[in-house]
Each structure stands twice: as structure tokens, then as C-alpha cells.
Design a protein around this motif. Structure first.
Motif, PDB file in Angstrom:
ATOM      1  N   ILE A  19      -1.542  -1.715  -3.633  1.00 58.77           N
ATOM      2  CA  ILE A  19      -2.647  -2.651  -3.360  1.00 58.77           C
ATOM      3  C   ILE A  19      -2.300  -3.518  -2.146  1.00 58.77           C
ATOM      4  O   ILE A  19      -1.245  -4.146  -2.101  1.00 58.77           O
ATOM      5  CB  ILE A  19      -2.918  -3.569  -4.576  1.00 58.77           C
ATOM      6  CG1 ILE A  19      -3.203  -2.748  -5.841  1.00 58.77           C
ATOM      7  CG2 ILE A  19      -4.044  -4.560  -4.289  1.00 58.77           C
ATOM      8  CD1 ILE A  19      -4.463  -1.927  -5.800  1.00 58.77           C
ATOM      9  N   SER A  20      -3.221  -3.546  -1.170  1.00 59.72           N
ATOM     10  CA  SER A  20      -3.040  -4.367   0.033  1.00 59.72           C
ATOM     11  C   SER A  20      -4.353  -5.049   0.403  1.00 59.72           C
ATOM     12  O   SER A  20      -5.394  -4.396   0.424  1.00 59.72           O
ATOM     13  CB  SER A  20      -2.635  -3.498   1.231  1.00 59.72           C
ATOM     14  OG  SER A  20      -1.363  -2.976   1.065  1.00 59.72           O
ATOM     15  N   PHE A  21      -4.302  -6.327   0.643  1.00 62.96           N
ATOM     16  CA  PHE A  21      -5.457  -7.044   1.211  1.00 62.96           C
ATOM     17  C   PHE A  21      -5.002  -8.444   1.618  1.00 62.96           C
ATOM     18  O   PHE A  21      -3.903  -8.891   1.240  1.00 62.96           O
ATOM     19  CB  PHE A  21      -6.638  -7.119   0.229  1.00 62.96           C
ATOM     20  CG  PHE A  21      -6.351  -7.882  -1.037  1.00 62.96           C
ATOM     21  CD1 PHE A  21      -6.534  -9.256  -1.095  1.00 62.96           C
ATOM     22  CD2 PHE A  21      -5.893  -7.232  -2.171  1.00 62.96           C
ATOM     23  CE1 PHE A  21      -6.259  -9.960  -2.262  1.00 62.96           C
ATOM     24  CE2 PHE A  21      -5.613  -7.927  -3.334  1.00 62.96           C
ATOM     25  CZ  PHE A  21      -5.807  -9.296  -3.380  1.00 62.96           C
ATOM     26  N   VAL A  22      -5.854  -9.098   2.396  1.00 60.08           N
ATOM     27  CA  VAL A  22      -5.571 -10.472   2.816  1.00 60.08           C
ATOM     28  C   VAL A  22      -6.764 -11.328   2.407  1.00 60.08           C
ATOM     29  O   VAL A  22      -7.909 -10.962   2.672  1.00 60.08           O
ATOM     30  CB  VAL A  22      -5.363 -10.552   4.344  1.00 60.08           C
ATOM     31  CG1 VAL A  22      -5.209 -11.998   4.789  1.00 60.08           C
ATOM     32  CG2 VAL A  22      -4.141  -9.755   4.757  1.00 60.08           C
TER      33      VAL A  22
ATOM     34  N   GLU B  64     -12.267   1.228   4.306  1.00 60.27           N
ATOM     35  CA  GLU B  64     -11.384   1.018   5.450  1.00 60.27           C
ATOM     36  C   GLU B  64     -10.028   0.607   4.894  1.00 60.27           C
ATOM     37  O   GLU B  64      -9.915  -0.416   4.229  1.00 60.27           O
ATOM     38  CB  GLU B  64     -11.923  -0.094   6.343  1.00 60.27           C
ATOM     39  CG  GLU B  64     -12.996   0.395   7.284  1.00 60.27           C
ATOM     40  CD  GLU B  64     -13.463  -0.696   8.208  1.00 60.27           C
ATOM     41  OE1 GLU B  64     -12.649  -1.556   8.581  1.00 60.27           O
ATOM     42  OE2 GLU B  64     -14.656  -0.690   8.530  1.00 60.27           O
ATOM     43  N   GLN B  65      -9.039   1.425   5.147  1.00 61.77           N
ATOM     44  CA  GLN B  65      -7.698   1.156   4.610  1.00 61.77           C
ATOM     45  C   GLN B  65      -7.124  -0.101   5.262  1.00 61.77           C
ATOM     46  O   GLN B  65      -7.103  -0.208   6.483  1.00 61.77           O
ATOM     47  CB  GLN B  65      -6.796   2.349   4.916  1.00 61.77           C
ATOM     48  CG  GLN B  65      -5.496   2.331   4.170  1.00 61.77           C
ATOM     49  CD  GLN B  65      -5.624   3.001   2.802  1.00 61.77           C
ATOM     50  OE1 GLN B  65      -6.528   3.797   2.593  1.00 61.77           O
ATOM     51  NE2 GLN B  65      -4.745   2.661   1.895  1.00 61.77           N
ATOM     52  N   THR B  66      -6.722  -1.054   4.430  1.00 62.05           N
ATOM     53  CA  THR B  66      -6.094  -2.250   4.982  1.00 62.05           C
ATOM     54  C   THR B  66      -4.588  -2.061   4.949  1.00 62.05           C
ATOM     55  O   THR B  66      -4.016  -1.798   3.895  1.00 62.05           O
ATOM     56  CB  THR B  66      -6.443  -3.489   4.124  1.00 62.05           C
ATOM     57  OG1 THR B  66      -7.848  -3.492   3.936  1.00 62.05           O
ATOM     58  CG2 THR B  66      -6.018  -4.779   4.787  1.00 62.05           C
ATOM     59  N   HIS B  67      -3.993  -2.165   6.101  1.00 58.77           N
ATOM     60  CA  HIS B  67      -2.534  -2.054   6.137  1.00 58.77           C
ATOM     61  C   HIS B  67      -1.980  -3.449   6.388  1.00 58.77           C
ATOM     62  O   HIS B  67      -2.227  -4.035   7.435  1.00 58.77           O
ATOM     63  CB  HIS B  67      -2.106  -1.093   7.242  1.00 58.77           C
ATOM     64  CG  HIS B  67      -0.628  -0.939   7.329  1.00 58.77           C
ATOM     65  ND1 HIS B  67       0.105  -0.241   6.396  1.00 58.77           N
ATOM     66  CD2 HIS B  67       0.267  -1.434   8.206  1.00 58.77           C
ATOM     67  CE1 HIS B  67       1.377  -0.300   6.711  1.00 58.77           C
ATOM     68  NE2 HIS B  67       1.511  -1.028   7.808  1.00 58.77           N
TER      69      HIS B  67
END
Ligand SMILES: Nc1ncnc2c1ncn2[C@@H]1O[C@H](COP(=O)(O)OP(=O)(O)OP(=O)(O)O)[C@@H](O)[C@H]1O
Length: 316
Positions: free
Chosen positions: A65-68, A283-286
């Protein structure tokens, strides 16, 4: 003609929480007979028969899991039972460590119901003071917060009774009111609003709007797509620990509702197609947080004179 410079938008502007490739796994005993057969060699099986230990299986609660999150955002977490919503809140609150990845927060996130160390034998009013102190307010600030918390909780004379006599909804209202008293910049709410009655919902929503105005970030877990649509600006949909969609609350809630409808009507192909479409459009968040590089400090014994300085010393 001078070519115009490409505009680079800073996705981390006003970032409050950065979740970087978080994985959470639990190793739990399973009574599944098939698991028992498949996993164990004869010796281990004999040991289990004697000691009665069940074989362990790994539950992947969150996978990559990745997000800001940013100031002023109210983020709804949606997903079916067991999809990882509460686990994600606990990880953001720092109550558990991920197996892989990390979470960075600009201030201490407050998770409703857990951070407030409430005592069943004390009255609601006494618990307000205790909860405020537990969240870091000093005694004067805690005393000053009591009237506002009492009003938000709206428990009438019950506020003077021991908390163990409260219904689950009354307890949830008090926890919500206490958690918001410290004006946390990052507030984590796990289904708290769902337990209140209509009047409380109105007051708590007004309070949450106030928090948003004061540039905080609110995470709200709810199964109700409508609650997410009405109260959130952004939503994250989790499924089996994976992030399906992250975007405007209305868009995510609409797709989640369609998927839930397909599941409820026993249309697995339709449900799978909705999830796959969402995955493919996502949209993949890196997220990669750069640690600040500390300048290396050399102690005097490491400082060697240059060759020229040494030659000069010799010739003197
Ligand atoms: N302490 C734990 N030990 C073992 N497994 C756990 C633990 N906590 C959560 N899990 C597992 O992790 C997965 C995610 O659970 P989680 O509670 O985060 O889901 P959820 O989306 O909040 O569910 P719900 O909507 O039912 O509250 C589930 O499979 C659950 O069984």
C-alpha cells in the motif's frame, strides 16, 4: 521562441502522511484439516497431536500500500469485511509495525477509541479529563476542553455515570468527542459515526468540517458508500489487502457500490470485471521518502594536513 519549461507539480505539498509500500502479515494458527495435512511432515504431525498446536498460516492483511495524504483532505477507506481498513488505520496510528515498508506522519495521528485510555469504572466526565491528558493536553487544557467535549458527546446526565453503564453507541460518542478535543492534525476514525443517532451525526459532521478547515487530515473507515460520498473528499478502496482505487470520493464510492451490488446479486464475473477495470485504470503511486543525508562530521584526529602543508612544515 523560448520553449516553455515543463511544470512539475509537487505531489508532497502539504503532505501529512506518507505510506510507503506497506505490507502487513499475521501468522495465525489454523484449524483447517487440509492445511494440517498439507503442511506437516509426520514428525510435526505427531508433535501436534501430542501438544495440540495448530499449524500456522500467513494472513496477508496489507500488500504494497502506497499513498500520500495532504492537509485538508478527508479520506474514506472502503472495502468488504477483512479487506484491511482497520489494519491500515492501526499502522498509520503507529500501534503496529509493518512487515515491510513504512509510514511517516508530520504529527501524532489520533485513532479514536484506542488512543484515549478510558476507564470503565470512572464517569464519562472523569474520562474526558483522563483521555485529554492521555492525548498530551496539560491539566489546564484538559479542564478547559471538558465543556466542549461534553456538549459534542451530548450524553446529558449520563456523563456523570460510570462508563461501564454506557451502551456501545454512547461509548463511541464519548470517544469521538474526546479524540477531537486535542484538535489533532491527523484524525483516524473507525466507523465511529455509524454508531451515533441522527442528531449526533449532524454535530460530529460539523466538528469534522471544523477539523478540515483547520487544515487537518481525517481518515474515516466506513462500509457505507453514501457516508464516504457525503463526508469525504477522497476515497481509497481496499480489497484483500490491496489498493484497488484511490481518487475522488464520488468516483470511488460509485464503483465500490456497483461492485458491492454485483457481489450481493451473486454475479462474481461482473464483480471481478469491475475490480479488474479499476486496477487497470489506477494510477500507480510510487512513494519513496528520501531520508535527509546528514553531513559527516570528522573529529580532529581524522583531519590530516594536506601534502603541501606537510612539505612546508618539513622545510621550516
Ligand atoms: N491481530 C490480528 N491477527 C491476525 N489476523 C488479523 C489481525 N488483525 C486483522 N487480521 C486479519 O487481517 C485481515 C484484515 O483485517 P481488518 O480488520 O484490517 O479488515 P477490515 O477491512 O477492517 O474489516 P471489517 O470491515 O470487517 O472491520 C483480515 O483477514 C483479518 O482476519
Amino acid at each position: 521562441m523560448v520553449a516553455s519549461e515543463p511544470v512539475v507539480l509537487d505531489p508532497f505539498a502539504q503532505a501529512t502522511v506518507a505510506v510507503e509500500n506497506v505490507h502487513v502479515r499475521y501468522k495465525v494458527p489454523s484449524t483447517d484439516a487440509a492445511e494440517r495435512k498439507r503442511r506437516s511432515n509426520p514428525l510435526a504431525r505427531a508433535a501436534r497431536t501430542v501438544f495440540g498446536n495448530d499449524p500456522k498460516v500467513v494472513v496477508r492483511a496489507l500488500s504494497g500500500i502506497s499513498f500520500v495524504a495532504r492537509s485538508g483532505e478527508q479520506i474514506g477507506l472502503v472495502g468488504q469485511n477483512g479487506s484491511g481498513k482497520s489494519t491500515l488505520l492501526r499502522i498509520i496510528a503507529g500501534l503496529e509495525n509493518p512487515a515491510k515498508g513504512r509510514v511517516l506522519a508530520e504529527s501524532t495521528p489520533v485513532l479514536i477509541g484506542v488512543n484515549a485510555a478510558l476507564v470503565p469504572d470512572l464517569s464519562g466526565e472523569q474520562n474526558i479529563r483522563l483521555g485529554c491528558l492521555a492525548m498530551g493536553l496539560n491539566p489546564e487544557q484538559a479542564e478547559a476542553a471538558v465543556p466542549e467535549v461534553k456538549e459534542l458527546a451530548g450524553l446529558g446526565k449520563s456523563i456523570y455515570l460510570p462508563m461501564k453503564t454506557y451502551s456501545s453507541g454512547m461509548g463511541a460518542r464519548l470517544r469521538f468527542a474526546i479524540a477531537t478535543a486535542s484538535n489533532p492534525h491527523i484524525l483516524l476514525i473507525d466507523e465511529a459515526l455509524a454508531t451515533g443517532d441522527a442528531a449526533f451525526k449532524e454535530r460530529s459532521e460539523a466538528r469534522m468540517q471544523g477539523l478540515r478547515r483547520s487544515a487537518g487530515t481525517v481518515f474515516l473507515v466506513s462500509h457505507a458508500a453514501q457516508t464516504i460520498e457525503e463526508t469525504c473528499t477522497r476515497a481509497i478502496w481496499l480489497n484483500h489487502g490491496r489498493l484497488v482505487l484511490d481518487g475522488p470520493a464520488e468516483d470511488v464510492a460509485l464503483r465500490y457500490r456497483k461492485w458491492a451490488w454485483a457481489v450481493a446479486k451473486d454475479k462474481p464475473d461482473e464483480a471481478r470485471a469491475i475490480i479488474e477495470r479499476a486496477f487497470s485504470e489506477r494510477e500507480q503511486t510510487h512513494v519513496q521518502v528520501e531520508d535527509p543525508v546528514r553531513p559527516r562530521l570528522y573529529t580532529a584526529r581524522h583531519v590530516r594536513p594536506s601534502m603541501a602543508a606537510r612539505r612546508n612544515q618539513k622545510s621550516e
